[in-house]
Design a protein around this motif. Structure first.
Motif, mmCIF file in Angstrom:
data_model
loop_
_atom_site.group_PDB
_atom_site.id
_atom_site.type_symbol
_atom_site.label_atom_id
_atom_site.label_comp_id
_atom_site.label_asym_id
_atom_site.label_seq_id
_atom_site.Cartn_x
_atom_site.Cartn_y
_atom_site.Cartn_z
ATOM 1 N N UNK A 72 0.853 -1.183 0.000
ATOM 2 C CA UNK A 72 0.000 0.000 0.000
ATOM 3 C C UNK A 72 0.892 1.237 0.000
ATOM 4 N N UNK A 73 0.766 2.059 -1.031
ATOM 5 C CA UNK A 73 1.603 3.244 -1.210
ATOM 6 C C UNK A 73 0.705 4.412 -1.613
ATOM 7 N N UNK A 74 0.980 5.590 -1.040
ATOM 8 C CA UNK A 74 0.275 6.813 -1.423
ATOM 9 C C UNK A 74 1.291 7.836 -1.908
ATOM 10 N N UNK A 75 1.019 8.452 -3.053
ATOM 11 C CA UNK A 75 1.878 9.500 -3.608
ATOM 12 C C UNK A 75 1.050 10.773 -3.732
ATOM 13 N N UNK A 76 1.575 11.872 -3.207
ATOM 14 C CA UNK A 76 0.918 13.179 -3.315
ATOM 15 C C UNK A 76 1.868 14.119 -4.048
ATOM 16 N N UNK A 77 1.379 14.736 -5.120
ATOM 17 C CA UNK A 77 2.229 15.566 -5.967
ATOM 18 C C UNK A 77 2.136 17.046 -5.598
ATOM 19 N N UNK A 78 3.029 17.821 -6.200
ATOM 20 C CA UNK A 78 3.175 19.239 -5.866
ATOM 21 C C UNK A 78 1.857 20.003 -5.999
ATOM 22 N N UNK A 79 1.103 19.763 -7.062
ATOM 23 C CA UNK A 79 -0.149 20.507 -7.262
ATOM 24 C C UNK A 79 -1.126 20.272 -6.117
ATOM 25 N N UNK A 80 -1.198 19.027 -5.647
ATOM 26 C CA UNK A 80 -2.094 18.727 -4.534
ATOM 27 C C UNK A 80 -1.601 19.377 -3.245
ATOM 28 N N UNK A 81 -0.287 19.391 -3.043
ATOM 29 C CA UNK A 81 0.285 20.013 -1.852
ATOM 30 C C UNK A 81 -0.050 21.500 -1.828
ATOM 31 N N UNK A 82 0.139 22.175 -2.953
ATOM 32 C CA UNK A 82 -0.142 23.608 -3.025
ATOM 33 C C UNK A 82 -1.634 23.887 -2.908
ATOM 34 N N UNK A 83 -2.450 23.020 -3.464
ATOM 35 C CA UNK A 83 -3.886 23.250 -3.445
ATOM 36 C C UNK A 83 -4.434 23.230 -2.019
ATOM 37 N N UNK A 84 -3.871 22.401 -1.164
ATOM 38 C CA UNK A 84 -4.338 22.310 0.221
ATOM 39 C C UNK A 84 -3.622 23.286 1.143
ATOM 40 N N UNK A 85 -2.674 24.048 0.604
ATOM 41 C CA UNK A 85 -1.896 24.928 1.458
ATOM 42 C C UNK A 85 -1.150 24.153 2.521
ATOM 43 N N UNK A 86 -0.660 22.965 2.172
ATOM 44 C CA UNK A 86 -0.085 22.044 3.145
ATOM 45 C C UNK A 86 1.231 22.567 3.695
ATOM 46 N N UNK A 87 1.396 22.458 5.000
ATOM 47 C CA UNK A 87 2.660 22.785 5.657
ATOM 48 C C UNK A 87 3.172 21.636 6.510
ATOM 49 N N UNK A 127 -5.115 31.714 -7.410
ATOM 50 C CA UNK A 127 -5.454 32.153 -6.061
ATOM 51 C C UNK A 127 -6.000 30.949 -5.302
ATOM 52 N N UNK A 128 -5.369 30.628 -4.170
ATOM 53 C CA UNK A 128 -5.740 29.449 -3.386
ATOM 54 C C UNK A 128 -6.059 29.867 -1.957
ATOM 55 N N UNK A 129 -7.190 29.412 -1.449
ATOM 56 C CA UNK A 129 -7.573 29.698 -0.072
ATOM 57 C C UNK A 129 -7.984 28.431 0.653
ATOM 58 N N UNK A 130 -7.651 28.326 1.932
ATOM 59 C CA UNK A 130 -8.011 27.163 2.731
ATOM 60 C C UNK A 130 -8.404 27.595 4.135
ATOM 61 N N UNK A 131 -9.366 26.879 4.703
ATOM 62 C CA UNK A 131 -9.759 27.065 6.096
ATOM 63 C C UNK A 131 -9.615 25.712 6.786
#
Length: 717
Positions: A81-96, A685-689
């Protein structure tokens, strides 16, 4: 692997819809009269260039995953079981944080919220992860911070044992980062960000080639954070990352990457221990963070990572990769901890001063290729690696109950102790040499078998650098991997696998409360085992992955002797469970996803001294975790999308004695993204709450994350 071709539809009305993955472009079609054969070409009209941006949404098992000694395989064809998350998804969620990155994977859990030190790190399937790799180079990241995401192209979580694939490591899993490389065409993007209360960020991502796509390339990423976060923590962070690439002829490519981060987090809320707690219920959680902050506290982490190598395409079927790399993490702690006492919220506060210098290095050669023997096709991977991890610590460890307080009253304590961050000699020195080989055998189109083994020669040395009976340890082991994959059709994989992994016993920590009497002792290495069966499917709008697993791991138990607390190895920790993740495109505009983890973990085979713990749930493991998510792209608002996640994280016991139970909680995150143009430039423009409904909860060791928002504007120049 080449990306899948766009899905093109031609409805009977006048609108032409071109769908690339799940991102759609709506282009109004006009009636076009045929051009007469005798009409001059000068009357032809040249149309404006149309840019189409595609975005992968939801589960995508057609992505490639790096599986160490198994080489690179499509997720659909990986017997784990492997999960890959790419740059676009990281930026879209405002992930830190890693918790933000893997928020849609119920098996990956990171307790610490953003703008904290991430002291206890990440769990996979209820087991703490201590294995982090950056482009194949080991990185000691399991506590005290996270790897900078600005320089990352993708992040991968390999669930379970990685012993064969990556060598010596714990069974929780592998977190692997892939760095950004120079792009084939020049690019420049800038991002400005804001987060409440007054945190700000600036990012630059630039890449160029000296003389066309096959020439010397360089990519630079810069980042700066400042201001105060939602919890009052002060941000002071700088990142610089440089990646270069130089083709040498047609078959050889040299590459190098270097990253440097200086991250100082000031006056963050304190962490809590529950060892002395008396009460049937936990104190009411509060987001009055000023009550649990010490104004002159800080935690500083300096990260350096370097990597270089050669990629040689020997022939169409054979490749050789040679990699040399090293990493360093420096820690300087003036961090505050509280030992909670009762439901009224009283606590005893401690100052924790120490310095740490953690380093690792690797040299590895990896050969991949394929051959045919009769009707059987072999994908071969073999190689050798040398790894070393060593650390040194400050001459002073200061842990003192210097203050007290209450969760619901302002904390005015100021620490006057002056830390001594001067370093002593090397404390722990782990070295491993290994050789490995694997063969993926293809029996026609439907059956695959994987046979692999890694031989590891492991040695742990004491602070003087010499093996000793008391504080050193040496062993060797052959860790196998066996797997069988059945593909009744191309879109389906059904698999079973067995893996073993050699794991370091680690060093008993100094920061527990009450402290361990054997703090600093090096525990022996152990061998863990994993059994897994699963199924994967990816076709059209539907994708899902399921896995049932069993992990057997040597247990570490708190033991009391003569009124003193010791950390000892005793018995087994069993993790049995089932996970499932699915994503479905309900319409061209709406994707939904669901996932769940059901975990049965227990302590078994304990000695008579610890028999009272038999059958207890291991600390930190939650029996249930669920997640639901959506992505909606309204057809009438070109370039606009909404996304959201609802995640339930189950209850966890704070300790193996199962006395303090941290309740579960359900958190909702919402966000949007709008792609447009500004002065002819592409802009996003990306916004997250986060925690949109401001649910108050306890993490395992600190207060939760109050509702907070972020807004980022990216411009592609």
């Amino acid at each position: 692997m080449l990306p899948r071709l766009p899905r093109v539809r031609f409805p009977r009305h006048s609108a032409l819809y071109i769908c690339l993955s799940a991102a759609c472009l709506n282009v109004q079609a006009q009636t076009v009269e045929p051009i007469p054969a005798n009409q001059p070409a000068k009357d032809a009209t040249e149309l404006d260039t149309v840019r189409v941006k595609g975005e992968r949404l939801g589960l995508n098992l057609n992505l490639d995953a790096s599986a160490g000694a198994l080489g690179t395989k499509r997720l659909l064809d990986t017997p784990f079981s492997v999960t890959v998350v790419e740059q676009e998804d990281i930026e879209k969620r405002g992930a830190t944080t890693l918790g933000d990155i893997f928020i849609n994977d119920p098996s990956v859990y990171a307790a610490e919220p953003s703008a904290t030190t991430a002291w206890w790190g990440t769990q996979i399937r209820g087991i703490g992860v201590s294995n982090h790799y950056v482009d194949g180079v080991p990185m000691l990241m399991e506590w005290g911070g996270e790897y900078p995401l600005e320089a990352v192209e993708s992040v991968q979580a390999l669930k379970g044992l990685g012993g064969f694939m990556y060598g010596f490591g714990s069974p929780g899993g592998i977190i692997s980062y892939r760095s950004k490389r120079p792009t084939s065409a020049p690019m420049l993007s800038t991002t400005l960000g804001w987060r409440n209360d007054s945190a700000w960020s600036a990012r630059v991502d630039a890449s160029t080639r000296v003389n066309g796509p096959d020439s010397f390339g360089v990519r630079v990423n810069l980042a700066k954070d400042g201001g105060d976060a939602y919890n009052g923590a002060g941000l002071d962070r700088e990142v610089i990352a440089i990646a270069v690439e130089q083709p040498i002829g047609e078959a050889l490519v040299w590459h190098a990457e270097v990253l440097r981060e200086d991250n100082k987090l000031k006056h963050e809320p304190m962490y809590f221990y529950w060892d002395s707690y008396q009460g049937d219920r936990l104190p009411r959680p509060s987001y009055d963070y000023e009550n649990v902050r010490v104004r002159n506290s800080y935690y500083q982490a300096k990260t350096t990572n370097t990597n270089t190598g050669l990629q040689w395409r020997v022939s169409e079927d054979w490749n050789v990769d040679f990699t040399v790399g090293g990493s360093r993490r420096e820690h300087y702690s003036n961090k505050m901890f509280g030992n909670l006492l009762n439901e009224a919220g009283d606590y005893e506060g401690s100052v924790y001063n120490f310095g740490a210098d953690l380093r690792s290095s690797v040299a590895q050669v990896l050969v991949t290729g394929s051959v045919d023997t009769g009707t059987i096709r072999h994908e071969l991977v073999f190689g050798s690696a040398m790894q070393r991890s060593w650390d040194r610590w400050s001459n002073e460890f200061y842990w003192s109950n210097d203050f007290s307080g209450n969760l619901y009253q302002r904390q005015d304590f100021i620490s006057h102790h002056v830390p001594d961050f001067s370093f002593a000699a090397v404390s722990s020195d782990e070295r491993q040499k290994s050789v490995f080989a694997s063969d993926t055998l293809h029996f026609g189109e439907k059956w695959q078998a994987i046979l692999g083994a890694r031989y590891v020669d492991y040695e742990q040395r004491d602070k003087d650098g010499d093996p000793t009976v008391d504080s050193g340890y040496a062993t060797s082991a052959l860790t196998p991997t066996l797997a069988l994959i059945y593909k009744p059709v191309e879109a389906v994989s059904i698999y079973g696998s067995y893996v073993e992994s050699l794991e370091s016993g680690g060093r008993v920590g100094f920061d527990s409360e009450p402290p361990y009497a054997n703090a600093g002792q090096v525990l022996d290495a152990t061998i863990s085992k994993q059994y897994e069966i699963g199924a994967k499917y990816q076709s059209g709008r539907l994708g899902f992955t399921t896995a049932a697993f069993r992990v057997e791991r040597g247990a570490k138990i708190d033991q009391w002797r003569g009124g003193q607390r010791y950390l000892v190895q005793d018995g087994l920790t069993l993790y049995r469970g089932f996970e499932a993740i699915a994503s479905y495109g309900v319409t061209d505009s709406l994707d939904i996803g669901l996932g769940g983890l059901w975990l049965d973990a227990s302590l078994e085979d304990l000695s008579p001294e610890n028999a009272a713990l038999r059958g207890n749930r291991p600390a930190g493991s939650a029996p249930r975790s669920y997640v639901a998510n959506f992505d909606y792209r309204p057809a009438l608002l070109t370039g606009f999308s909404l996304h959201g996640t609802v995640r339930y994280s189950g209850e966890q016991y704070y300790e193996d004695a199962n006395r303090i139970l941290i309740p579960g909680r359900t958190i909702t995150d919402l966000g949007f993204q709008y792609r447009t143009t500004l002065a002819g430039r592409d802009a996003t423009l990306t916004g997250n709450v986060n925690n949109a409904f401001n649910r108050k909860y306890w993490n395992l060791d600190m207060l939760g994350e109050a509702r907070n928002a972020s807004l980022d504007l990216r411009i592609d120049w």
